[in-house]
Design an enzyme around this catalytic site. Sequence first.
Site, short mmCIF file in Angstrom:
data_model
loop_
_atom_site.label_atom_id
_atom_site.label_comp_id
_atom_site.label_asym_id
_atom_site.label_seq_id
_atom_site.Cartn_x
_atom_site.Cartn_y
_atom_site.Cartn_z
N CYS A 256 46.55 74.40 -75.51
CA CYS A 256 45.61 73.46 -76.11
C CYS A 256 46.05 72.01 -75.84
CB CYS A 256 45.54 73.63 -77.63
SG CYS A 256 45.55 75.32 -78.20
N ASP A 257 47.33 71.74 -75.96
CA ASP A 257 47.78 70.34 -76.03
C ASP A 257 48.61 69.87 -74.84
OD1 ASP A 257 46.54 70.28 -78.49
OD2 ASP A 257 48.33 70.96 -79.55
N CYS B 227 50.79 75.15 -79.54
CA CYS B 227 49.87 75.68 -78.52
C CYS B 227 49.89 74.80 -77.28
CB CYS B 227 48.46 75.77 -79.10
SG CYS B 227 47.27 76.37 -77.89
#
Length: 382
Positions: free
Chosen positions: A209-210, A206
């Site tokens: 997200c990261d 992801c």
Amino acid sequence: MAKRLLESKGQTWTEINIEDHLEKKTEMMERSGRKTVPQIWIGDRHVGGFDDLSALEASGELTSLLGLQEKKSESHSRVVIVGSGPAGYTAAIYAARAELKPVIFAGLMSGGQLMLTTEIENYPGFPEGIQGPELMDLLQRQAERFGTQIFLEDVEEIDCSKRPFRVRGAEHTYTADTVIVATGASARWLGIESEQTFLNRGVSACATCDGAFFKDKPVAIVGGGDTALEEALFLTRYATKVTLIHRRDQLRASKIMQERALANKKIEFVWNSAIEEIFGEQAVQGIQIRNVKTGEKSELAVEGVFIAIGHKPNTEFLKGQLALDPAGYIQVKSGTSFTSVEGVFACGDVMDPTYRQAITSAGTGCMAAIDAERWLAEQDFE
Ligand code: FAD
Ligand code: NAP
């Protein structure tokens, strides 16, 4: 998603935005040894990321860790919907407006795949685009407005062998006259050992997200579909360079995404290639790449590896209950949402190996609710 799960258990939390507090980012990485957000602590205990929190919930440990009482109950609903992506929430909106008082088992990843993305440009009605989590919040609120009851828990088992059907969640069990399955799909992994070794230590599925953890660092991404290209473009905000590794010399992604990615100077393409190994000490330091045509091997120094090679339908818990195709997608009667079991309907990515879009999922969610409503009207339940 972690916040929603904690909220569903009546738990309050303190949230620290690491982008606004860089010193907290360093502290978080030191205390947890990880490079992903969220990192969650319950009291002094480091839980980990959302997956770890979910695992605690799935094993039933979270309730006691939070010092809460366990709730076990069994009730009946005319319509139980499993899954809370665009398909599940749309089915809920229609079923609730038909006064069927649906119950949704939203799953631990409530909101589905769009919670992991940023801008949605192709969902009709939003000419300026909309953020994925915002769209899912709107759909949830619309479903709730008409009286949908939502449980933020995974369904572990559905018994379709007799009526009423029985849907067993982590905390609640429901019998149901009809069930609508809308469990969508989950990220696929390459399947090499080092991928799991470095998960959360540089390997991620992801970018949204990261990605922020890789500011001024080189990263690699695998895949040739819309997700890989969208994530590669997103990663260029942070990374010094994004190397996209694809197993063929042609991209599967839509033309518009291809044009954007090919025009971006920060993205380099490595064609006909696969990642053989991810290496490093505490965290990722590089990858070994193999050209699948020539067999030639090379190494690339990267600190992040993003896997974006598609998704598999979430049907493990349905094996033996409903007819699935060889890839695991629920088989439906052509042009409808009827599954192999009368009274059980399916919608969204979990039954759609072809289109897999937010709007088609919402469309089939609508079909499932209408099919369920009409089927119920033909039965002799009351
Ligand atoms: P999902 O969104 O996958 O939702 C499934 C739900 O079921 C989840 O809430 C999950 O927690 C739940 N669930 C799973 N198992 C269980 C269980 N056992 N019990 C209870 N609940 C369960 N499409 C577009 O049209 N435009 C885009 O811009 C776009 N961008 C994307 C970006 C990314 C990064 C990704 C991964 C996908 C993107 N897509 C996009 C595709 C789109 O997200 C999907 O087509 C859509 O979300 C599918 O909706 P769904 O409701 O079928 O399933
Ligand atoms: P996808 O379209 O199935 O693409 C998966 C990619 O990964 C393909 O290029 C595939 O290669 C590659 N791949 C699969 N297994 C692999 C393996 N083991 N090793 C290496 N590479 C592998 O999946 P997706 O990109 O996640 O898209 C899913 C759906 O969501 C699509 O319908 C897409 O249109 C939609 N989506 C839309 C948007 C948007 O509209 N902006 C954004 C994201 C996703 P091959 O090409 O060789 O098969």
